[in-house]
Every structure is written in C-alpha cells, then in structure tokens.
Design an enzyme around this catalytic site. Structure first.
Site, PDB file in Angstrom:
ATOM      1  N   ASN A   7     -10.434 -26.389 -17.991  1.00  0.00           N
ATOM      2  CA  ASN A   7     -11.072 -26.728 -19.264  1.00  0.00           C
ATOM      3  C   ASN A   7      -9.982 -27.138 -20.268  1.00  0.00           C
ATOM      4  OD1 ASN A   7     -12.006 -26.376 -21.951  1.00  0.00           O
ATOM      5  ND2 ASN A   7     -13.754 -25.217 -21.203  1.00  0.00           N
ATOM      6  N   HIS A  10      -8.889 -26.928 -25.496  1.00  0.00           N
ATOM      7  CA  HIS A  10      -7.928 -26.505 -26.522  1.00  0.00           C
ATOM      8  C   HIS A  10      -6.761 -27.473 -26.708  1.00  0.00           C
ATOM      9  CE1 HIS A  10     -10.412 -23.324 -27.549  1.00  0.00           C
ATOM     10  NE2 HIS A  10     -10.278 -22.665 -26.402  1.00  0.00           N
ATOM     11  N   HIS A  43     -16.174 -28.762 -23.213  1.00  0.00           N
ATOM     12  CA  HIS A  43     -17.317 -28.163 -23.904  1.00  0.00           C
ATOM     13  C   HIS A  43     -17.518 -28.941 -25.207  1.00  0.00           C
ATOM     14  CE1 HIS A  43     -19.346 -24.066 -25.011  1.00  0.00           C
ATOM     15  NE2 HIS A  43     -20.064 -25.100 -25.397  1.00  0.00           N
ATOM     16  N   ARG A  45     -19.025 -28.983 -28.427  1.00  0.00           N
ATOM     17  CA  ARG A  45     -19.699 -28.021 -29.318  1.00  0.00           C
ATOM     18  C   ARG A  45     -20.407 -28.744 -30.453  1.00  0.00           C
ATOM     19  NH1 ARG A  45     -18.693 -22.593 -28.513  1.00  0.00           N
ATOM     20  NH2 ARG A  45     -17.122 -22.186 -26.926  1.00  0.00           N
ATOM     21  N   ARG A  49     -15.700 -29.015 -32.984  1.00  0.00           N
ATOM     22  CA  ARG A  49     -14.425 -28.459 -33.462  1.00  0.00           C
ATOM     23  C   ARG A  49     -13.244 -28.835 -32.571  1.00  0.00           C
ATOM     24  NH1 ARG A  49     -15.774 -22.448 -31.447  1.00  0.00           N
ATOM     25  NH2 ARG A  49     -17.753 -22.926 -32.376  1.00  0.00           N
ATOM     26  N   GLU A  70     -19.967 -28.849 -20.483  1.00  0.00           N
ATOM     27  CA  GLU A  70     -20.661 -27.674 -21.020  1.00  0.00           C
ATOM     28  C   GLU A  70     -21.260 -28.054 -22.367  1.00  0.00           C
ATOM     29  OE1 GLU A  70     -17.547 -24.843 -21.424  1.00  0.00           O
ATOM     30  OE2 GLU A  70     -17.561 -24.325 -19.300  1.00  0.00           O
ATOM     31  N   THR A 101     -17.727 -18.855 -26.755  1.00  0.00           N
ATOM     32  CA  THR A 101     -19.025 -18.458 -26.220  1.00  0.00           C
ATOM     33  C   THR A 101     -19.081 -16.935 -26.102  1.00  0.00           C
ATOM     34  OG1 THR A 101     -18.940 -20.496 -24.969  1.00  0.00           O
ATOM     35  CG2 THR A 101     -20.624 -18.914 -24.326  1.00  0.00           C
ATOM     36  N   GLU A 151     -23.201 -20.123 -13.455  1.00  0.00           N
ATOM     37  CA  GLU A 151     -21.812 -19.736 -13.722  1.00  0.00           C
ATOM     38  C   GLU A 151     -21.880 -18.339 -14.323  1.00  0.00           C
ATOM     39  OE1 GLU A 151     -19.615 -22.224 -16.448  1.00  0.00           O
ATOM     40  OE2 GLU A 151     -17.979 -20.780 -16.572  1.00  0.00           O
ATOM     41  N   HIS A 191     -14.669 -17.537 -17.938  1.00  0.00           N
ATOM     42  CA  HIS A 191     -14.482 -17.066 -19.306  1.00  0.00           C
ATOM     43  C   HIS A 191     -13.469 -15.930 -19.359  1.00  0.00           C
ATOM     44  CE1 HIS A 191     -15.223 -16.558 -23.563  1.00  0.00           C
ATOM     45  NE2 HIS A 191     -15.741 -17.763 -23.485  1.00  0.00           N
TER      46      HIS A 191
HETATM   47  N1  PXP Z   1     -17.202 -21.191 -19.033  1.00  0.00           N
HETATM   48  C1  PXP Z   1     -17.890 -21.394 -20.186  1.00  0.00           C
HETATM   49  C2  PXP Z   1     -19.355 -21.551 -20.101  1.00  0.00           C
HETATM   50  C3  PXP Z   1     -17.231 -21.497 -21.423  1.00  0.00           C
HETATM   51  O1  PXP Z   1     -17.942 -21.705 -22.548  1.00  0.00           O
HETATM   52  C4  PXP Z   1     -15.828 -21.411 -21.447  1.00  0.00           C
HETATM   53  C5  PXP Z   1     -15.114 -21.580 -22.747  1.00  0.00           C
HETATM   54  O2  PXP Z   1     -15.363 -22.853 -23.243  1.00  0.00           O
HETATM   55  C6  PXP Z   1     -15.159 -21.202 -20.232  1.00  0.00           C
HETATM   56  C7  PXP Z   1     -15.858 -21.076 -19.039  1.00  0.00           C
HETATM   57  C8  PXP Z   1     -13.665 -21.100 -20.169  1.00  0.00           C
HETATM   58  O3  PXP Z   1     -13.264 -19.926 -20.785  1.00  0.00           O
HETATM   59  P1  PXP Z   1     -11.742 -19.710 -21.171  1.00  0.00           P
HETATM   60  O4  PXP Z   1     -11.377 -20.799 -22.114  1.00  0.00           O
HETATM   61  O5  PXP Z   1     -11.726 -18.349 -21.776  1.00  0.00           O
HETATM   62  O6  PXP Z   1     -10.965 -19.784 -19.883  1.00  0.00           O
END
Ligand code: PXP
Length: 249
Positions: A7, A10, A43, A45, A49, A70, A101, A151, A191
């Site tokens: 992901n 960031h 993701h 949002r 952001r 996402e 989340t 998930e 997550h």
């Molecule tokens: N899965 C989902 C549904 C999420 O919303 C996120 C964060 O955007 C992640 C996985 C990844 O989580 P992390 O950034 O804490 O690894």
C-alpha cells in the site's frame, strides 16, 4: 507463498504535505514491484488526504501487477471505481475524523446496500472484496452478498499488548479464516502489520494475500523501498514456513 500487496498511500501523504509532485506513489509502487510485491494497494479516502483521483488512473496504467483499490461504499466512490476499473475493489468503512481505518465493515447490517454495489462491481469485471473484523457472522454475510474474498482486519491483533490477549485474537483470526475458506471465500488480511507481527499471520495457511502499507513506507525512509519490501517478503516467508509442524515434517 502469500501474495504481498504494498500500500503506497503514505508516499502520497508526504507529497500532499506540500501539495507538490514529489514523492511519486507510482515510482514507489514500481520499486515495490521490482522487489517482489505481487500487487499494489491504494486507498482513495473521501477527504483525499493522500491518494488523489488522478493517482488511481496513473497507478493503474503504470504498474505491472494488479491494482487493489480500497474505498468506502459510497455512490461517489462506486462511480469512480466503475470508471477506472481496477483489478479489485475492497470496501472499507470510513469515518471522517479517524486517522486510519478503525474497524471492519458491518456487512451483516448493510447486506442490501452492499449487494447492489457487488452487482455493479461484478458487472464491470472487477473482483469484490470486503474488509471485515475477525467474526464468522461477518464472513457468512460476505458470502451471502457474493463477495469473492474477505480481508481480515488485523488492526486489533497488532495493537494488543499481553500474550494472552494476542493469542485469543489470533485464534479469532484463524477461526474466521477457516470458516471463510469452508464456504468458498478467498482470505486476505492486513492493517498494522510489521516485520514481527506479520509472522503469526503468515503462518495461517488459509491467508493468500496481505495488504501492508504504513510500516513498509516508514522503513523505506531508512533503507529504500526495495529493501523494505524484500525484508517484509522474508518475514512473511519465515512465518509461512513455520506453519509446518517440524514434528510432522
Ligand atoms: N487494509 C485496509 C483495508 C486498510 O484500510 C489499510 C490502511 O489503508 C491497510 C490494509 C494497510 O494497513 P497499514 O497501512 O497499517 O499496513
């Protein structure tokens, strides 16, 4: 082996801190792929952001692996997803004030609305996944609304402090994964995962895909994206290899 979807939200968070064009989430995604990531997750949002609408198009067109998008189950997001057509859509609940989340989707409470989204997503040839807490009722509701996968939210597991609590949450995750597999859903998880806590999750044989973002992007600051992804793949492999009981091997 479990597939790692990296992901890159960031990377966009840093870019948006200055509202400029650097660093590039696409460039980070390509480096993650080069180090062995099997997919990219972003993701979108509601408050935009980090990831922006254009990022979704640019990343979809620029990467060489599948794109997992996402998003919240809202009409605005659905319209965008149908237009952009990622490989997979993962529905995630969203509250305006949250930092990240905070929990899984309550599929049981919103079956009717989610079925309508499922039908549109599937008509467009997109895979449909639901982010849920480790709870067999949510899994069974996900099957009823014809999701392809769930998930499992590992957020709570990654925040617990005592071994007893962690063990109990891991047990819930395992039972949820087993039930999902029994009824024909594919099982993903994510997550809050890092090099340490990912190992017990990777050891759960039903889990096929992990979504990991914050920790990998954080580590990339110190040692680069490719090293962070390589190290995460190594940790996942260590965890998965553990699932074989050495007494039985
Ligand atoms: N899965 C989902 C549904 C999420 O919303 C996120 C964060 O955007 C992640 C996985 C990844 O989580 P992390 O950034 O804490 O690894």
């Amino acid at each position: 082996m479990i597939r790692l979807f990296v992901n890159v939200d960031h990377v966009a968070t840093i870019r948006e801190a200055r509202k400029t064009i650097e660093p590039s989430p696409l460039k980070a995604a390509l480096l993650a792929e080069r180090a062995g990531a099997q997919g990219i997750t972003i993701h979108l949002r509601e408050d935009r952001r980090h990831i922006q609408d254009d990022d979704v198009r640019i990343i979809r067109d620029g990467i060489n692996t599948p794109l997992n998008l996402e998003m919240a189950p809202t009409p605005e997001m659905l319209k965008l997803a149908l237009e952009i057509k990622p490989y997979q859509v993962s529905l995630v609940p969203e509250k305006r004030q949250e930092i990240t989340t905070e929990g899984g989707l309550d599929v049981c409470a919103h079956e009717k609305a989610l079925i309508e989204i499922q039908e549109k997503i599937h008509e467009r040839g997109i895979l449909f996944s639901l982010f849920v807490d480790p709870d067999v009722h949510q899994v069974e509701a996900s099957k009823r609304i014809k999701a392809n996968s769930i998930e499992i939210n590992t957020g709570k597991y990654t925040e617990l402090k005592t071994p007893g609590e962690i063990e109990a949450e891991l047990e819930r995750i395992k039972k949820t994964a087993q039930r999902a597999t029994e009824i024909g859903l594919k099982v993903f998880a994510g997550h809050g995962l890092n090099y340490q806590n990912v190992k017990d999750i990777a050891a759960i044989p039903e889990i096929e895909e992990l979504n990991i973002g914050h920790f990998i992007v954080g580590q990339a600051i110190y040692g680069g994206m490719e090293n962070a992804v390589t190290e995460m793949i190594r940790a996942i492999k260590t965890g998965r290899d553990r699932k074989v009981d050495p007494q039985l091997a």
